[in-house]
Design a protein around this motif. Structure first.
Motif, PDB file in Angstrom:
ATOM      1  N   VAL A   1      -6.922  -3.989   5.959  1.00  0.00           N
ATOM      2  CA  VAL A   1      -7.206  -5.299   6.548  1.00  0.00           C
ATOM      3  C   VAL A   1      -7.031  -6.393   5.500  1.00  0.00           C
ATOM      4  CG1 VAL A   1      -9.053  -6.742   7.498  1.00  0.00           C
ATOM      5  CG2 VAL A   1      -8.688  -4.425   8.389  1.00  0.00           C
ATOM      6  N   GLU A   2      -7.553  -6.174   4.317  1.00  0.00           N
ATOM      7  CA  GLU A   2      -7.440  -7.166   3.244  1.00  0.00           C
ATOM      8  C   GLU A   2      -5.976  -7.431   2.901  1.00  0.00           C
ATOM      9  OE1 GLU A   2      -8.440  -7.144  -1.456  1.00  0.00           O
ATOM     10  OE2 GLU A   2     -10.102  -6.598  -0.122  1.00  0.00           O
ATOM     11  N   ASN A   3      -5.192  -6.361   2.736  1.00  0.00           N
ATOM     12  CA  ASN A   3      -3.779  -6.526   2.395  1.00  0.00           C
ATOM     13  C   ASN A   3      -2.994  -7.149   3.539  1.00  0.00           C
ATOM     14  OD1 ASN A   3      -4.637  -5.141   0.117  1.00  0.00           O
ATOM     15  ND2 ASN A   3      -2.814  -3.878   0.010  1.00  0.00           N
ATOM     16  N   ALA A   4      -3.289  -6.757   4.775  1.00  0.00           N
ATOM     17  CA  ALA A   4      -2.596  -7.339   5.934  1.00  0.00           C
ATOM     18  C   ALA A   4      -2.870  -8.835   6.009  1.00  0.00           C
ATOM     19  CB  ALA A   4      -3.038  -6.641   7.215  1.00  0.00           C
ATOM     20  N   ASN A   5      -4.107  -9.232   5.805  1.00  0.00           N
ATOM     21  CA  ASN A   5      -4.463 -10.652   5.840  1.00  0.00           C
ATOM     22  C   ASN A   5      -3.788 -11.414   4.703  1.00  0.00           C
ATOM     23  OD1 ASN A   5      -6.001 -10.493   8.189  1.00  0.00           O
ATOM     24  ND2 ASN A   5      -7.847  -9.965   7.061  1.00  0.00           N
ATOM     25  N   ALA A   6      -3.660 -10.788   3.544  1.00  0.00           N
ATOM     26  CA  ALA A   6      -2.979 -11.418   2.415  1.00  0.00           C
ATOM     27  C   ALA A   6      -1.484 -11.595   2.694  1.00  0.00           C
ATOM     28  CB  ALA A   6      -3.177 -10.590   1.148  1.00  0.00           C
ATOM     29  N   HIS A   7      -0.953 -10.814   3.637  1.00  0.00           N
ATOM     30  CA  HIS A   7       0.461 -10.906   4.007  1.00  0.00           C
ATOM     31  C   HIS A   7       0.661 -11.637   5.335  1.00  0.00           C
ATOM     32  CE1 HIS A   7       0.874  -7.903   0.827  1.00  0.00           C
ATOM     33  NE2 HIS A   7       2.136  -8.300   0.770  1.00  0.00           N
TER      34      HIS A   7
ATOM     35  N   MET B   1       0.834  -1.200   0.000  1.00  0.00           N
ATOM     36  CA  MET B   1       0.000   0.000   0.000  1.00  0.00           C
ATOM     37  C   MET B   1       0.872   1.254   0.000  1.00  0.00           C
ATOM     38  SD  MET B   1      -3.194  -0.994   2.461  1.00  0.00           S
ATOM     39  CE  MET B   1      -4.245   0.244   1.696  1.00  0.00           C
ATOM     40  N   GLN B   2       0.248   2.349  -0.385  1.00  0.00           N
ATOM     41  CA  GLN B   2       0.886   3.658  -0.334  1.00  0.00           C
ATOM     42  C   GLN B   2      -0.075   4.605   0.372  1.00  0.00           C
ATOM     43  OE1 GLN B   2       2.127   5.100  -4.147  1.00  0.00           O
ATOM     44  NE2 GLN B   2       2.779   7.063  -3.346  1.00  0.00           N
ATOM     45  N   LEU B   3       0.457   5.396   1.295  1.00  0.00           N
ATOM     46  CA  LEU B   3      -0.389   6.322   2.038  1.00  0.00           C
ATOM     47  C   LEU B   3      -1.004   7.364   1.114  1.00  0.00           C
ATOM     48  CD1 LEU B   3       1.823   7.026   5.183  1.00  0.00           C
ATOM     49  CD2 LEU B   3      -0.100   5.448   4.996  1.00  0.00           C
ATOM     50  N   GLU B   4      -2.252   7.688   1.378  1.00  0.00           N
ATOM     51  CA  GLU B   4      -2.927   8.785   0.688  1.00  0.00           C
ATOM     52  C   GLU B   4      -2.408  10.094   1.289  1.00  0.00           C
ATOM     53  OE1 GLU B   4      -7.137   8.247   1.254  1.00  0.00           O
ATOM     54  OE2 GLU B   4      -7.111   6.259   0.350  1.00  0.00           O
TER      55      GLU B   4
ATOM     56  N   PHE C   1      -4.140   6.558  16.706  1.00  0.00           N
ATOM     57  CA  PHE C   1      -4.765   6.449  15.395  1.00  0.00           C
ATOM     58  C   PHE C   1      -6.043   7.264  15.358  1.00  0.00           C
ATOM     59  CE2 PHE C   1      -2.936   2.332  16.650  1.00  0.00           C
ATOM     60  CZ  PHE C   1      -1.845   2.323  15.796  1.00  0.00           C
ATOM     61  N   GLU C   2      -6.413   7.620  14.149  1.00  0.00           N
ATOM     62  CA  GLU C   2      -7.634   8.401  13.949  1.00  0.00           C
ATOM     63  C   GLU C   2      -8.398   7.816  12.773  1.00  0.00           C
ATOM     64  OE1 GLU C   2      -8.637  13.083  13.150  1.00  0.00           O
ATOM     65  OE2 GLU C   2      -6.748  12.307  12.375  1.00  0.00           O
ATOM     66  N   LEU C   3      -9.706   7.728  12.914  1.00  0.00           N
ATOM     67  CA  LEU C   3     -10.573   7.339  11.809  1.00  0.00           C
ATOM     68  C   LEU C   3     -11.153   8.593  11.175  1.00  0.00           C
ATOM     69  CD1 LEU C   3     -12.616   4.330  13.230  1.00  0.00           C
ATOM     70  CD2 LEU C   3     -10.891   4.255  11.429  1.00  0.00           C
ATOM     71  N   SER C   4     -11.359   8.540   9.870  1.00  0.00           N
ATOM     72  CA  SER C   4     -12.012   9.649   9.180  1.00  0.00           C
ATOM     73  C   SER C   4     -13.458   9.736   9.654  1.00  0.00           C
ATOM     74  CB  SER C   4     -11.951   9.437   7.671  1.00  0.00           C
ATOM     75  OG  SER C   4     -12.614   8.241   7.306  1.00  0.00           O
ATOM     76  N   ASP C   5     -14.101  10.842   9.355  1.00  0.00           N
ATOM     77  CA  ASP C   5     -15.486  11.045   9.785  1.00  0.00           C
ATOM     78  C   ASP C   5     -16.431   9.952   9.281  1.00  0.00           C
ATOM     79  OD1 ASP C   5     -14.781  13.328  11.177  1.00  0.00           O
ATOM     80  OD2 ASP C   5     -15.277  14.673   9.517  1.00  0.00           O
ATOM     81  N   ASP C   6     -16.158   9.434   8.095  1.00  0.00           N
ATOM     82  CA  ASP C   6     -17.017   8.373   7.547  1.00  0.00           C
ATOM     83  C   ASP C   6     -16.581   6.964   7.985  1.00  0.00           C
ATOM     84  OD1 ASP C   6     -14.712   7.957   6.052  1.00  0.00           O
ATOM     85  OD2 ASP C   6     -15.671   8.384   4.112  1.00  0.00           O
ATOM     86  N   GLN C   7     -15.549   6.878   8.838  1.00  0.00           N
ATOM     87  CA  GLN C   7     -15.043   5.615   9.405  1.00  0.00           C
ATOM     88  C   GLN C   7     -14.423   4.698   8.352  1.00  0.00           C
ATOM     89  OE1 GLN C   7     -15.661   4.971  13.042  1.00  0.00           O
ATOM     90  NE2 GLN C   7     -15.880   7.163  12.743  1.00  0.00           N
ATOM     91  N   GLN C   8     -14.138   5.223   7.170  1.00  0.00           N
ATOM     92  CA  GLN C   8     -13.602   4.402   6.076  1.00  0.00           C
ATOM     93  C   GLN C   8     -12.075   4.432   5.978  1.00  0.00           C
ATOM     94  OE1 GLN C   8     -15.679   2.444   4.081  1.00  0.00           O
ATOM     95  NE2 GLN C   8     -17.079   3.083   5.700  1.00  0.00           N
ATOM     96  N   ARG C   9     -11.441   5.442   6.568  1.00  0.00           N
ATOM     97  CA  ARG C   9      -9.989   5.590   6.469  1.00  0.00           C
ATOM     98  C   ARG C   9      -9.378   5.747   7.853  1.00  0.00           C
ATOM     99  NH1 ARG C   9      -8.813  10.435   2.993  1.00  0.00           N
ATOM    100  NH2 ARG C   9     -10.480  11.291   4.237  1.00  0.00           N
TER     101      ARG C   9
ATOM    102  N   LEU D   1      -5.126   5.660   5.009  1.00  0.00           N
ATOM    103  CA  LEU D   1      -5.298   4.400   4.292  1.00  0.00           C
ATOM    104  C   LEU D   1      -6.745   3.951   4.467  1.00  0.00           C
ATOM    105  CD1 LEU D   1      -2.229   2.113   5.176  1.00  0.00           C
ATOM    106  CD2 LEU D   1      -2.676   3.296   3.033  1.00  0.00           C
ATOM    107  N   ASN D   2      -7.283   3.317   3.446  1.00  0.00           N
ATOM    108  CA  ASN D   2      -8.619   2.745   3.542  1.00  0.00           C
ATOM    109  C   ASN D   2      -8.566   1.558   4.500  1.00  0.00           C
ATOM    110  OD1 ASN D   2     -10.579   0.491   2.519  1.00  0.00           O
ATOM    111  ND2 ASN D   2     -11.457   2.440   1.838  1.00  0.00           N
ATOM    112  N   VAL D   3      -9.454   1.530   5.486  1.00  0.00           N
ATOM    113  CA  VAL D   3      -9.435   0.491   6.528  1.00  0.00           C
ATOM    114  C   VAL D   3      -9.662  -0.899   5.931  1.00  0.00           C
ATOM    115  CG1 VAL D   3     -10.529  -0.359   8.637  1.00  0.00           C
ATOM    116  CG2 VAL D   3     -10.196   2.085   8.326  1.00  0.00           C
TER     117      VAL D   3
END
Length: 78
Positions: A39-45, A25-28, A66-74, A33-35
């Protein structure tokens, strides 16, 4: 925080602060990062985490790491 959540927290720190490329992954901008993708990439590794566990880590933080975005997606490290 229990041992499982502590391990996940340390792993999130490793990925979000130091080596997002370790899971392909690369940071936005501003370090996000999209949560679900994280999780998907971490599990794949070879890790075993879920979105729910990530949310548990954030809820159990004594000192905000850590901080979550307002929409809880990042997520990003503080």
């Amino acid at each position: 925080m229990n041992k499982r959540l502590t391990r996940i927290s340390k792993y999130l720190t490793f990925v979000l602060r130091h080596h997002p490329e370790s899971i392909g992954m690369q940071l936005e901008p501003y370090g996000w990062l999209n949560v679900e993708q994280l999780v998907e990439n971490a599990n794949a590794h070879g890790k075993s985490i879920t979105v729910e566990r990530v949310h548990e880590v954030i809820a159990a933080q004594e000192t905000p790491l850590f901080e979550l975005s307002d929409d809880q997606q990042r997520i990003r490290a503080l």
